[in-house]
Design a protein around this motif. Structure first.
Motif, PDB file in Angstrom:
ATOM      1  N   LEU A  68       0.819  -1.216   0.000  1.00 22.29           N
ATOM      2  CA  LEU A  68       0.000   0.000   0.000  1.00 22.29           C
ATOM      3  C   LEU A  68       0.846   1.255   0.000  1.00 22.29           C
ATOM      4  O   LEU A  68       0.342   2.348  -0.292  1.00 22.29           O
ATOM      5  CB  LEU A  68      -0.940  -0.011   1.207  1.00 22.29           C
ATOM      6  CG  LEU A  68      -1.965  -1.150   1.245  1.00 22.29           C
ATOM      7  CD1 LEU A  68      -2.782  -1.090   2.521  1.00 22.29           C
ATOM      8  CD2 LEU A  68      -2.883  -1.079   0.040  1.00 22.29           C
ATOM      9  N   ILE A  91      -6.156  -6.483  -1.455  1.00 19.91           N
ATOM     10  CA  ILE A  91      -5.390  -5.269  -1.186  1.00 19.91           C
ATOM     11  C   ILE A  91      -5.053  -4.512  -2.461  1.00 19.91           C
ATOM     12  O   ILE A  91      -4.821  -3.291  -2.435  1.00 19.91           O
ATOM     13  CB  ILE A  91      -4.102  -5.653  -0.403  1.00 19.91           C
ATOM     14  CG1 ILE A  91      -3.426  -4.403   0.153  1.00 19.91           C
ATOM     15  CG2 ILE A  91      -3.137  -6.422  -1.294  1.00 19.91           C
ATOM     16  CD1 ILE A  91      -2.215  -4.727   1.027  1.00 19.91           C
ATOM     17  N   LYS A 149      -6.729  -1.141  -3.420  1.00 23.62           N
ATOM     18  CA  LYS A 149      -6.380   0.134  -2.791  1.00 23.62           C
ATOM     19  C   LYS A 149      -5.238   0.854  -3.516  1.00 23.62           C
ATOM     20  O   LYS A 149      -4.835   1.934  -3.093  1.00 23.62           O
ATOM     21  CB  LYS A 149      -6.003  -0.101  -1.331  1.00 23.62           C
ATOM     22  CG  LYS A 149      -7.161  -0.670  -0.511  1.00 23.62           C
ATOM     23  CD  LYS A 149      -6.767  -0.865   0.951  1.00 23.62           C
ATOM     24  CE  LYS A 149      -7.939  -1.439   1.750  1.00 23.62           C
ATOM     25  NZ  LYS A 149      -7.590  -1.626   3.188  1.00 23.62           N
ATOM     26  N   LYS A 193      -4.693   2.992  -5.935  1.00 22.11           N
ATOM     27  CA  LYS A 193      -5.567   3.855  -6.726  1.00 22.11           C
ATOM     28  C   LYS A 193      -4.960   4.278  -8.058  1.00 22.11           C
ATOM     29  O   LYS A 193      -5.670   4.552  -9.018  1.00 22.11           O
ATOM     30  CB  LYS A 193      -5.932   5.114  -5.922  1.00 22.11           C
ATOM     31  CG  LYS A 193      -6.617   4.818  -4.591  1.00 22.11           C
ATOM     32  CD  LYS A 193      -7.954   4.131  -4.783  1.00 22.11           C
ATOM     33  CE  LYS A 193      -8.665   3.950  -3.449  1.00 22.11           C
ATOM     34  NZ  LYS A 193      -9.975   3.267  -3.610  1.00 22.11           N
ATOM     35  N   GLU A 240     -12.923  -5.709  -4.596  1.00 22.66           N
ATOM     36  CA  GLU A 240     -12.163  -4.470  -4.484  1.00 22.66           C
ATOM     37  C   GLU A 240     -11.492  -4.049  -5.789  1.00 22.66           C
ATOM     38  O   GLU A 240     -11.102  -2.884  -5.947  1.00 22.66           O
ATOM     39  CB  GLU A 240     -11.109  -4.612  -3.386  1.00 22.66           C
ATOM     40  CG  GLU A 240     -11.665  -4.656  -1.972  1.00 22.66           C
ATOM     41  CD  GLU A 240     -12.226  -6.024  -1.601  1.00 22.66           C
ATOM     42  OE1 GLU A 240     -12.700  -6.195  -0.467  1.00 22.66           O
ATOM     43  OE2 GLU A 240     -12.184  -6.940  -2.465  1.00 22.66           O
TER      44      GLU A 240
END
Length: 1498
Positions: free
Chosen positions: A601, A621, A624, A626, A644
């Motif tokens: 991340l 994950i 996330k 972006k 996700e």
């Protein structure tokens, strides 16, 4: 009298007035002739310019220029015409300036006459030239594409430096004994290119049916190597494990080829290599496997490559790897080029600039600095092409600059050469340099798709926003790198980099650009601890040596990180990515990742994430990240795409290719990826839902407004929303239905539709709208469609390149109605299969000849209502057609049909000018290739031709020229209604008209005819005379064929039969032709290039070439051949080959099942015939009496292999009558002419010859210096191997210095090797088998003992003569394996004492089923130190192995096996510590002799 005067006056006027009038005519028309000449010159200039423009445009499009266009341009630019015009105009100006004055009139009139006459002549010449001007519309053609397996190179130049290497390599490839070959040399020396060139030559020579190449590299990937080999062999793996795939490959590559009916247990397979090579089953092919770039020992069987069954060629830099680790049988070194050849290569690559006198000396210095290394020569010369002198001098200085100390002088030269190209690239194209540096980090193979993902993520291209723009820029750069020879094309979507270029570039990248490649050689263990890595920007790490990763990476400048785990488990800590904040591209391939580290991340700049070929767990994950624009899960083990993922609103490329286990994509995930441009789902998710309640629906694709590339499979067409449109897609591969397989390699043509719809086609609005821009179209079982063109795309499929239609019961026409525009203008391949209702391709005429103008390949199969394939109007437009294959069409009567109303405005002979392959199979009603007569069509749809039918193959008739046809295959062509009993005069009359026909088949290389059961003759000479390029001719299973080539037409028109037939023919195969009587008639006919001749199952064949009969005899009602045979003085003993035929280059001769054959050769020969014959095989010739006549043995100086089998009338192999021996090593005839001694004969196999009493004459047996294998099996009356001769001196000594294998099996009358006093020596014999020879009582004895017996005997040859009489010294010093089976009268094996070294190398002894054997050896002087196996089975009378104590003189060190069965009286004298336990079984074991002899050479 008056009439005579009138006639004289007329003649006078003709001779006087007419010439004067003609002379004055030129003068009177002076101005008009000059003007006409000027006009014609202008027209010629304009026409020349117009054609030149067309030529330049064609060349820019990659076309090759037609020959007639080149010729016309040369003639149009002829300097003579220009000079003549200029001369006339100059003289015309001079004439105009002349003044009229007294006395000059006549001179001026004369000059005007001369100029006018010249002008008129020039005008006529230009007129003729303008009339022959080719059309500007089509001046070039696209050359046939090359195969992807062996990529030819323009950089390869045949040179003297390479000649010996090429010759040795070709010899090794041709040698059946060599199965593993190595080629070695330094990097960049051209190993790969030379091997590929030789492989091409070997394939052209038909040494191999398939050539496969795989690159091993420093980090061998077994699965990839298996895949490369399987791709070439078109083998698909169902197995997942490497051993399972290896087993499949092993089975495919090791298919043994042997002659049916020859049990493997009776004959060594090497006895019939030609049969295996030429008459194997269709799926049993000779295969050459090339493994390139080998660095360490490679387990071939683990990959699936057998030690036998195919030939393997290994390429490496290290000779030790090949010789010591891979055990190659032949290793060949490739060195650098000498100065002359190096300069030739350099000059070719650099161009004409090196011829500049000011530049030449510097260029020579640059070429010498490259040190003869081809890679350096090519790279440097192309970099300096057309450069200025100062650039050349600077390059020379760079090449001579001192290199790093740790490099050798040669490697320094290579690296400096690559650095030069690198410097040039850096100065000329910064983006290309960045791409090139990245490519150098990625290993040997560089996938274009992977490169796009990396480059886009790194942002290498300035001013680029979309994936589409990046792709265009990347492909442009890759073309630049290919042109600079820094990259090489591999497959359609892959590239490769030469290992030397890669190594040099990696060194540069590491020193100057902070880019590192970490190898799996132990350097990975401390890779993050080195200070050098702190500044690195790129790391590519690959190898199973990575057992443990650090807790955290501290690489603040890192932008690209690729780690290949190679399926070894590796734990990535949660903190691993904390110190790489600038990372843009992350590739984790072949990793086991149950979850992704939380530090992922922190990678806010990450643009590209590749988790390819991974075993994945929870990857939620990823949602996330972006800023992620590329996400690749290619070939990964993932069952569910996390919800996700829908949060990645910047994602532009999503690759789910080959995610076979992906079954769940939550609803609305795909529709949320609003920026997505590229979606790959090939061989992946197929569980689409109509409503999208629990899984993704196809309706979500409507929300992807930027989507331009889509690869997807839809199992059920009913799930397609009616309002789903694909119009915005620029590239797509869409498969609908469950019929289609995906190819392993993505199609280069990127617009592909594969449709099998269970609904009406008209309801698929979205699909219909993209049909007009589709390039590949596959249609299966369409409903509601009867005409493809009329109902699917009224615009005519303007962009379609490949059309495949199959399994359709409704389509009647591909085109219906007359089309007002060009149709299928871009179509290249056209395939039809199982079209049960198809009646016509085009129902109506095409508007012009540009329809189907690019069609190259046509294949048609199982179209049972198709009466013909092309109408004449369509056929005329197929100028680019290269391959035509039609099979299994039950009522097809012709291939091309002139329909009613068609205008015959062209010569039909010019059809299909570029056709290379024509394959017609199983067409029972075919009557001709082109039908231009009025034809009658029955209710069943059959075509019945009117007019006189011909007597031979219709395709070979004088209808179409086929100027570029290379291969012609005609299988099972019916010709049911053709009458073959026409009389000879009718046939001859039909052919008189054809003798002056246009040349046809002049480029045909391969003609294969099979299963055509109603033709008596294959070719007339009018057809055959043009086949000057023919190399392979195969004729099989033609039940009534009597003659291959008929030549009566020559005598009818008064021509003589030519002296040479088929001047380039190399292979001729005649098989299963039960009525064949001869090849042809003729005298002194030569086959100048024929190397292989196979005659198989032609029982009526008596002579190959028969003498021609007279014309009077031809008009008789009798068949000419029958008459010739009946009246021939040699009818009873007519030879197969007589003086009428010559084979100066014949190397292989195979004769199978020719029942009427009694003698092969006559008593007269052509002067140069049979001298190169190396291999003779004769099988199943029931009436053959002998093989070699005594008066022609000198012909066979080159003979190496002789195989004879199942010839039950054979009395002699080598005729003895007429032979005389005057010296011990010189064989002569009675007339003192020398006879050849077979000094090159290496292998002899004689099997099942029940009338043969002996094999070799004694005089010949003394000269077999090269004999290596001698196998004699099942010869029921054979009494001796060598027959005695009536000579002045008996043969006292036979020496066989090279024999290693001797097998004598099932010879019930065999008594001895040679009758009388003699000795035989076998210094190299290793393998001896004697079985079922009941007359042999003593196996071997020394000469002195036999002389004692001979002195006591009252007969000339005593009955106790042993099989072998040997010298008193060492008879069998190299013998390793001795097997004696079923010798009923054998009592003693070794008679008397031999020296201690006689059998020192024996490893195996097997004595079985010898009922009367008493003593294995009477006395023992033997030291059998190597004995591993001793088998003594079913020897009921055997009492001793030795009848004297052997303990002092024998020693057996640890025999592995000792078996004794059925020897009640046997005693053993082995020491207890050597043989601790021997189990004796006295009862019958139930094993038969036949079961024990399960193979001849085990």
């Amino acid at each position: 009298m008056e009439s005579i005067l009138m006639e004289c006056a007329t003649k006078f006027l003709e001779w006087t007035v007419a010439p004067v009038g003609q002379w004055l005519c030129y003068s009177f028309h002076y101005k008009s002739n000059i003007g006409s000449m000027k006009n014609q010159e202008k027209k010629l200039g304009l026409a020349n310019k117009r054609l030149q423009n067309s030529v330049e445009a064609a060349r820019c499009n990659g076309l090759q220029i037609e020959g007639d266009v080149k010729k016309w341009l040369e003639e149009a630019e002829d300097v003579k015409i220009e000079n003549l015009v200029r001369n006339v105009l100059e003289r015309e100006e001079e004439e105009a300036k002349m003044k009229w004055y007294s006395g000059a009139c006549l001179m001026k009139l004369k000059r005007r006459h001369q100029l006018s006459r010249k002008a008129k002549k020039i005008e006529q010449e230009i007129g003729k030239l303008l009339q022959t001007k080719p059309s500007s519309e089509r001046v070039g053609f696209r050359p046939a594409p090359q195969g992807i397996v062996i990529v030819g190179s323009m950089d390869y130049v045949a040179s003297k430096s390479r000649e010996s290497t090429v010759t040795r390599l070709m010899e090794a490839l041709e040698d059946d004994e060599i199965h593993l070959i190595g080629v070695w040399g330094m990097a960049g020396v051209g190993k790969s290119r030379l091997v590929r060139e030789v492989a091409n030559q070997a394939k052209e020579k038909k040494l191999f049916d398939e050539v496969v190449i795989a690159n091993v590299t420093q980090s061998p990937d077994c699965r990839r190597i298996q895949g490369e080999i399987a791709d070439t062999l078109r083998l698909k793996f169902d197995e997942e494990t490497e051993p399972g795939r290896a087993s499949r490959l092993l089975e495919r590559l090791s298919q043994e080829r042997k002659k049916p009916g020859i049990p493997e247990e009776n004959v060594d397979l090497e006895a019939i290599p030609l049969q295996g090579r030429l008459t194997g089953k269709k799926d049993e092919k000779m295969i050459l496997v090339i493994l390139d770039d080998i660095w360490e020992k490679l387990d071939l069987e683990a990959i699936g490559i057998p030690s036998r069954g195919c030939k393997v060629l290994l390429i490496s830099r290290d000779r030790n790897v090949l010789v010591s680790k891979m055990d190659t049988q032949k290793d060949i070194q490739l060195g650098v080029l000498d100065d002359e050849d190096a300069w030739s290569l350099f000059e070719k690559m650099a161009g004409d600039c090196v011829k500049d006198p000011n530049l030449q000396s510097t260029a020579t210095g640059v070429a010498k600095a490259c040190a003869g290394l081809p890679l350096a020569l090519v790279t440097v010369s192309k970099a300096l092409k057309n450069k200025e002198l100062f650039e050349w001098k600077d390059a020379l200085q760079l090449l001579r600059r001192p290199a790093p100390k740790h490099l050798t002088e040669m490697l320094s030269t290579i690296y400096s050469s690559i650095e030069l190209s690198f410097k040039h690239l850096k100065e000329s194209h910064k983006e290309a340099l960045d791409v090139f540096l990245l490519c150098s980090q990625l290993g040997y193979y560089i996938g274009k798709d992977d490169l796009l993902k990396y480059c886009y993520g790194l942002g290498l291209f300035h001013g680029i926003n979309t994936i589409e723009e990046a792709k265009n820029r990347l492909y442009k750069i890759l073309r630049i790198l290919e042109d600079c020879c820094l990259l090489q094309p591999y497959k359609s979507r892959s590239l490769c980099m030469h290992d030397v270029v890669r190594d040099a570039t990696k060194s540069i990248a590491e020193q100057d650009h902070n880019m590192f490649v970490v190898r799996a050689d132990g350097g990975l263990k401390e890779w993050l601890d080195a200070n050098a890595f702190k500044r690195c920007e790129t790391i590519y790490a690959r190898g199973g040596d990575i057992h443990e990763l650090p807790n955290k990476m501290e690489l603040p400048e890192l932008r690209f990180f690729c780690l290949w785990g190679e399926d070894s488990p590796k734990q990535i800590s949660d903190n691993f990515f904390e110190g790489v904040g600038k990372l843009k591209v992350l590739d984790l391939t072949q990793m086991h990742l149950s979850s992704l580290p939380s530090s992922l991340l922190l990678l806010e700049n990450l643009q590209t994430l590749c988790l390819d070929q991974c075993v994945l767990g929870d990857i939620a994950i990823v949602g996330k990240l972006k800023n992620l624009v590329v996400l690749s899960l290619l070939k990964s083990n993932i069952s569910q795409l996390p919800e996700e993922i829908g949060l990645l609103t910047c994602l532009r490329l999503l690759d789910l290719t080959d995610c076979f286990k992906l079954e769940l994509i939550p609803p609305n995930v795909l529709s949320s990826l609003i920026a997505l441009e590229v979606l790959y789902m090939r061989n992946s998710f197929v569980q689409w839902e109509a409503e999208g309640l629990n899984n993704a629906s196809l309706a979500e694709l409507k929300h992807l407004s930027h989507l331009i590339t889509l690869e997807i499979k839809i199992s059920n067409a009913s799930n397609l929303p009616k309002d789903l449109l694909f119009e915005k897609l620029e590239r797509y591969v869409i498969s609908i239905g469950d019929e289609w397989d995906w190819s392993d390699e993505r199609e280069e043509a990127s617009r592909t539709l594969k449709l099998k719809l269970n609904t009406s086609f008209q309801s698929q609005v979205g699909i219909i709208k993209i049909l007009n821009k589709t390039e590949n179209l596959y249609l299966d079982d369409l409903k509601g469609v009867k005409s493809v063109l009329h109902e699917l795309d009224w615009e005519g499929f303007q962009q379609l390149k490949h059309l495949h239609i199959q399994n359709n019961r409704e389509i009647k026409y591909i085109m219906n109605l007359v089309m007002p525009f060009v149709v299928f203008p871009a179509l290249e391949t056209f395939l039809l299969k199982n079209m049960t209702s198809l009646e016509e391709i085009g129902h109506g005429q095409l508007p012009n000849l540009t329809s189907f103008g690019k069609l190259r390949v046509v294949k048609v199969e199982h179209c049972d209502k198709l009466k013909y394939f092309f109408s004449l109007s369509i056929a005329r437009g197929l100028s680019q057609l290269e391959e035509l294959e039609i099979r299994e069409c039950s009522i097809m009567g012709s291939i091309v049909m002139k329909e009613e109303g068609e205008i015959e405005d062209e010569d039909t002979a010019s059809l299909f000018p570029q056709l290379r392959l024509l394959r017609l199979k199983h067409l029972p009603k075919l009557k001709s290739f082109l039908s231009i007569q009025n034809s009658l069509v029955t209710d069943a749809g059959e075509i019945i031709m009117e007019g006189k039918p011909d007597f031979h193959m219709p395709i070979l008739h004088e209808q179409v020229v086929f100027p570029n046809l290379k291969r012609l295959e005609l299988f099972s062509i019916g010709l049911e209604d053709i009458q073959h009993n026409q009389n000879l005069a009718t046939r001859s009359f039909c052919r008189i008209e054809n003798m002056q026909s246009t040349p046809r088949f002049q480029n045909l290389l391969d003609l294969d005819v099979k299963g055509s059961n109603n033709i008596k003759y294959l070719l007339s000479f009018s057809s055959a005379r043009f086949m000057e390029q023919l190399k392979h001719l195969r004729i099989r299973k033609c039940e009534v064929m009597e003659e291959i080539l008929v030549t009566e037409d020559l005598r009818v028109v008064g021509e003589t039969i030519p002296k040479e037939f088929f001047p380039r023919l190399e292979i001729l195969k005649l098989k299963k032709l039960p009525m064949l009587k001869r090849f042809c008639e003729g005298s002194n006919i030569k086959f100048p290039s024929l190397k292989w001749l196979i005659i198989d199952n032609c029982p009526k064949l008596k002579t190959f070439i028969s003498k021609p009969v007279s014309l009077d005899m031809m008009t008789s009602c009798r068949e000419p051949k029958e008459m010739n045979v009946a009246e021939s003085p040699h009818t009873a003993m007519q030879p197969l080959f007589n003086e009428e035929v010559s084979f100066p280059c014949l190397e292989w001769l195979t004769i199978f099942q020719v029942d009427d054959l009694k003698i092969i050769w006559g008593n007269q020969f052509a002067v140069d015939s049979f001298y190169k014959l190396q291999d003779i095989t004769v099988y199943s010739c029931e009436n053959l009496l002998n093989v070699f006549r005594s008066d022609m043995l000198e012909r066979f100086q080159s003979l190496e292999k002789l195989r004879i089998r199942d010839c039950h009338s054979l009395q002699e192999v080598f005729e003895v009558q007429g032979m005389n021996v005057k010296e011990s090593h010189v064989v002569t005839r009675e007339d003192s002419k020398p006879i050849f001694s077979f000094q090159n004969l290496q292998r002899v196999f004689v099997v099942e010859c029940s009338s043969l009493k002996s094999l070799f004459p004694a005089s010949m047996a003394t000269c077999l210096a090269q004999l290596e294998k001698l196998v004699i099996i099942d010869c029921m009356v054979l009494e001796e191997i060598v027959v005695g001769e009536e000579t002045k001196q008996p043969i006292a000594r036979f020496v066989f210095p090279r024999v290693t294998v001797l097998h004598l099996v099932v010879l019930p009358r065999l008594k001895w090797f040679y009758p009388g006093v003699h000795t035989s020596e076998w210094p190299m014999l290793k393998n001896m088998l004697v079985a079922f020879c009941p007359k042999v009582k003593i196996f071997a004895s020394e000469l002195s003992s036999f002389k004692d017996i001979l002195g006591e005997s009252q007969v000339e040859i005593p009955s106790k003569q042993p099989l072998f009489l040997v010298d008193d010294e060492v008879p069998f010093p190299s013998l390793e394996k001795l097997r004696i089976f079923c010798m009923a009268d054998l009592k003693i094996i070794w008679h008397n004492q031999f020296t201690a070294n006689s059998f020192c190398k024996r490893e195996i002894i097997k004595d079985e089923f010898c009922e009367n054997l008493i003593v294995h050896q009477e006395t023992c002087g033997v030291t059998a130190t190597q004995l591993k196996e001793l088998h003594l089975l079913h020897l009921p009378k055997l009492k001793h192995i030795w009848n004297k104590d052997p303990q002092e003189i024998s020693s057996f060190q640890n025999p592995h096996e000792v078996h004794a069965i059925g020897g009640e009286n046997m005693t053993f004298d082995f020491e207890h510590d050597v043989v601790k336990e021997i189990g004796l079984t006295y009862q019958n074991s139930g094993v038969s002799p036949e079961e024990r002899i399960i193979e001849i050479d085990s």
